[in-house]
Design an enzyme around this catalytic site. Structure first.
Site, PDB file in Angstrom:
ATOM      1  N   SER A 130     -55.799 -36.679   8.442  1.00  0.00           N
ATOM      2  CA  SER A 130     -54.451 -37.004   8.899  1.00  0.00           C
ATOM      3  C   SER A 130     -54.584 -38.029  10.009  1.00  0.00           C
ATOM      4  O   SER A 130     -55.618 -38.078  10.680  1.00  0.00           O
ATOM      5  CB  SER A 130     -53.813 -35.721   9.447  1.00  0.00           C
ATOM      6  OG  SER A 130     -52.692 -36.024  10.252  1.00  0.00           O
ATOM      7  N   TYR A 143     -54.981 -28.063  14.478  1.00  0.00           N
ATOM      8  CA  TYR A 143     -55.013 -28.949  13.298  1.00  0.00           C
ATOM      9  C   TYR A 143     -55.659 -30.286  13.652  1.00  0.00           C
ATOM     10  O   TYR A 143     -56.524 -30.781  12.924  1.00  0.00           O
ATOM     11  CB  TYR A 143     -53.577 -29.140  12.808  1.00  0.00           C
ATOM     12  CG  TYR A 143     -53.423 -29.986  11.571  1.00  0.00           C
ATOM     13  CD1 TYR A 143     -53.668 -29.459  10.302  1.00  0.00           C
ATOM     14  CD2 TYR A 143     -53.005 -31.317  11.654  1.00  0.00           C
ATOM     15  CE1 TYR A 143     -53.514 -30.232   9.165  1.00  0.00           C
ATOM     16  CE2 TYR A 143     -52.844 -32.092  10.519  1.00  0.00           C
ATOM     17  CZ  TYR A 143     -53.095 -31.549   9.286  1.00  0.00           C
ATOM     18  OH  TYR A 143     -52.937 -32.319   8.157  1.00  0.00           O
ATOM     19  N   LYS A 147     -59.079 -32.008  12.102  1.00  0.00           N
ATOM     20  CA  LYS A 147     -59.087 -33.293  11.388  1.00  0.00           C
ATOM     21  C   LYS A 147     -59.974 -34.309  12.106  1.00  0.00           C
ATOM     22  O   LYS A 147     -60.589 -35.164  11.453  1.00  0.00           O
ATOM     23  CB  LYS A 147     -57.655 -33.817  11.219  1.00  0.00           C
ATOM     24  CG  LYS A 147     -56.785 -32.959  10.284  1.00  0.00           C
ATOM     25  CD  LYS A 147     -57.363 -32.862   8.875  1.00  0.00           C
ATOM     26  CE  LYS A 147     -56.386 -32.232   7.877  1.00  0.00           C
ATOM     27  NZ  LYS A 147     -56.959 -32.059   6.540  1.00  0.00           N
TER      28      LYS A 147
HETATM   29  N1  LIG Z   1     -48.296 -32.671   4.129  1.00  0.00           N
HETATM   30  C1  LIG Z   1     -48.421 -33.685   4.963  1.00  0.00           C
HETATM   31  O1  LIG Z   1     -47.449 -34.287   5.405  1.00  0.00           O
HETATM   32  C2  LIG Z   1     -49.787 -34.127   5.389  1.00  0.00           C
HETATM   33  C3  LIG Z   1     -49.926 -35.061   6.416  1.00  0.00           C
HETATM   34  C4  LIG Z   1     -51.199 -35.467   6.783  1.00  0.00           C
HETATM   35  C5  LIG Z   1     -52.304 -34.956   6.138  1.00  0.00           C
HETATM   36  N2  LIG Z   1     -52.136 -34.027   5.159  1.00  0.00           N
HETATM   37  C6  LIG Z   1     -53.329 -33.489   4.522  1.00  0.00           C
HETATM   38  O2  LIG Z   1     -53.219 -33.649   3.119  1.00  0.00           O
HETATM   39  C7  LIG Z   1     -53.876 -32.555   2.459  1.00  0.00           C
HETATM   40  C8  LIG Z   1     -52.901 -31.928   1.467  1.00  0.00           C
HETATM   41  O3  LIG Z   1     -51.751 -31.506   2.185  1.00  0.00           O
HETATM   42  P1  LIG Z   1     -50.555 -30.764   1.437  1.00  0.00           P
HETATM   43  O4  LIG Z   1     -49.380 -30.876   2.332  1.00  0.00           O
HETATM   44  O5  LIG Z   1     -50.480 -31.225   0.031  1.00  0.00           O
HETATM   45  O6  LIG Z   1     -51.096 -29.252   1.478  1.00  0.00           O
HETATM   46  P2  LIG Z   1     -50.379 -27.931   0.920  1.00  0.00           P
HETATM   47  O7  LIG Z   1     -49.240 -28.284   0.017  1.00  0.00           O
HETATM   48  O8  LIG Z   1     -50.100 -27.041   2.083  1.00  0.00           O
HETATM   49  O9  LIG Z   1     -51.542 -27.291   0.029  1.00  0.00           O
HETATM   50  C9  LIG Z   1     -52.687 -26.779   0.619  1.00  0.00           C
HETATM   51  C10 LIG Z   1     -53.702 -26.502  -0.468  1.00  0.00           C
HETATM   52  O10 LIG Z   1     -54.871 -25.912   0.160  1.00  0.00           O
HETATM   53  C11 LIG Z   1     -55.163 -24.704  -0.508  1.00  0.00           C
HETATM   54  N3  LIG Z   1     -55.753 -23.714   0.397  1.00  0.00           N
HETATM   55  C12 LIG Z   1     -55.291 -23.324   1.611  1.00  0.00           C
HETATM   56  N4  LIG Z   1     -56.067 -22.345   2.114  1.00  0.00           N
HETATM   57  C13 LIG Z   1     -57.042 -22.126   1.197  1.00  0.00           C
HETATM   58  C14 LIG Z   1     -58.160 -21.240   1.131  1.00  0.00           C
HETATM   59  N5  LIG Z   1     -58.413 -20.342   2.092  1.00  0.00           N
HETATM   60  N6  LIG Z   1     -58.954 -21.293   0.041  1.00  0.00           N
HETATM   61  C15 LIG Z   1     -58.703 -22.163  -0.972  1.00  0.00           C
HETATM   62  N7  LIG Z   1     -57.658 -23.028  -0.966  1.00  0.00           N
HETATM   63  C16 LIG Z   1     -56.851 -22.998   0.105  1.00  0.00           C
HETATM   64  C17 LIG Z   1     -53.827 -24.203  -1.021  1.00  0.00           C
HETATM   65  O11 LIG Z   1     -54.039 -23.241  -2.033  1.00  0.00           O
HETATM   66  P3  LIG Z   1     -52.926 -22.116  -2.418  1.00  0.00           P
HETATM   67  O12 LIG Z   1     -51.983 -22.772  -3.391  1.00  0.00           O
HETATM   68  O13 LIG Z   1     -53.739 -21.028  -3.012  1.00  0.00           O
HETATM   69  O14 LIG Z   1     -52.229 -21.731  -1.133  1.00  0.00           O
HETATM   70  C18 LIG Z   1     -53.214 -25.505  -1.511  1.00  0.00           C
HETATM   71  O15 LIG Z   1     -53.733 -25.851  -2.776  1.00  0.00           O
HETATM   72  C19 LIG Z   1     -54.339 -31.615   3.566  1.00  0.00           C
HETATM   73  O16 LIG Z   1     -55.680 -31.853   3.861  1.00  0.00           O
HETATM   74  C20 LIG Z   1     -53.463 -31.983   4.739  1.00  0.00           C
HETATM   75  O17 LIG Z   1     -54.047 -31.688   5.987  1.00  0.00           O
HETATM   76  C21 LIG Z   1     -50.914 -33.612   4.775  1.00  0.00           C
END
Ligand SMILES: NC(=O)c1ccc[n+]([C@@H]2O[C@H](COP(=O)([O-])OP(=O)(O)OC[C@H]3O[C@@H](n4cnc5c(N)ncnc54)[C@H](OP(=O)(O)O)[C@@H]3O)[C@@H](O)[C@H]2O)c1
Length: 248
Positions: A130, A143, A147
């Site tokens: 991020s 967080y 990161k």
């Molecule tokens: N969303 C944003 O705006 C944003 C911004 C900056 C960076 N990011 C980064 O982008 C990436 C994806 O973000 P996202 O928003 O798409 O995430 P998300 O929708 O919250 O999904 C998180 C994923 O991680 C899995 N996960 C969480 N804990 C786990 C565990 N203990 N074991 C195995 N799997 C686990 C979840 O599985 P389950 O389905 O089983 O829960 C899900 O598939 C992340 O690295 C995040 O930090 C996101």
């Protein structure tokens, strides 16, 4: 090998990789949910069940990949969790859990899979980070720490294993907006607010491009970083954030 495939970006990544003719090993803590979610893509995916907060699960998943002598060439560490609380209110268990998933899991996946990449004489790692690794906002201490560590892991691997032909980069995301793949299903069963994701951590008027980034813009960058088109890109923490990191 992809983690976090069931999440918002993850679902879009699966679709993007498959449309670009990749086969995927999805490491997921809920194999049934994952198989169900991607039933239309089942000939292109293998699902391995592992909770990424468990080092034992990670080792077992990697042993399974190695045992099947998978000719894998890439690892995308995409799974992560967030806490969104003032650090004074965060329990040490929650902090540890977040570090386990966001930082230690990518570290151990790299540690266990890099030998396979070396054996296969090919390897590319993309860590989904991020731009909060390089700036901060309220209620994001744990967080941002995780990161920042992930960015550092990325650079370290790039330097250590570059001489063996491996590449490691991170994509440092902010301002994501869009729909998950299962829009219709979710619409019928859940709060409509869950359907369209909008990064609430940054307002649109703080983004120089004055718009959100579509999932496809992040997915395309990740696929590009995995591809030979990025063959001289190594050790980069690449902000894909509409320019917000450049703005004071
Ligand atoms: N969303 C944003 O705006 C944003 C911004 C900056 C960076 N990011 C980064 O982008 C990436 C994806 O973000 P996202 O928003 O798409 O995430 P998300 O929708 O919250 O999904 C998180 C994923 O991680 C899995 N996960 C969480 N804990 C786990 C565990 N203990 N074991 C195995 N799997 C686990 C979840 O599985 P389950 O389905 O089983 O829960 C899900 O598939 C992340 O690295 C995040 O930090 C996101």
């Amino acid at each position: 090998v992809l983690t976090g495939s069931t999440g918002k970006l993850g679902q879009n990544l699966v679709k993007g990789f498959i449309e670009n003719n990749y086969s995927l090993i999805l490491i997921s803590r809920n194999a049934n949910k994952t198989l169900d979610l991607f039933k239309d893509y089942k000939e292109h995916i293998t699902v391995i069940q592992a909770d990424l907060s468990s080092r034992g699960d990670i080792k077992r998943a990697c042993d399974l990949i190695k045992k099947n002598k998978r000719n894998i060439f890439g690892l995308v560490n995409n799974a992560a969790v967030d806490i969104d609380q003032n650090m004074l209110d965060v329990s040490s268990d929650d902090f540890q859990y977040l570090l386990n998933v966001n930082l230690y899991a990518p570290y151990y996946l790299c540690k266990y899979l890099i030998p396979l990449f070396i054996e296969n004489e090919e390897g590319v790692i993309v860590n989904v980070s991020s731009n909060l690794s390089m700036r901060s906002t309220a209620n994001a201490t744990e967080y941002t720490i995780s990161k920042a560590g992930l960015d550092s892991l990325t650079r370290s691997i790039a330097v250590q294993y570059g001489p063996l032909g491996l590449r490691a980069n991170s994509i440092n995301i902010s301002g994501m907006r869009g729909f998950t793949l299962k829009v219709n299903e979710i619409l019928s069963s859940r709060n409509p607010k869950d359907v369209a994701y909008d990064d609430w951590k940054i307002s649109q008027d703080k983004i120089p491009l004055r718009r959100r980034g579509a999932f496809s813009e992040f997915v395309d960058t990740i696929i590009f970083l995995c591809s030979d088109k990025a063959s001289y890109i190594n050790g980069v923490n690449l902000p894909v954030d509409g320019g917000s990191l450049s703005q004071i």
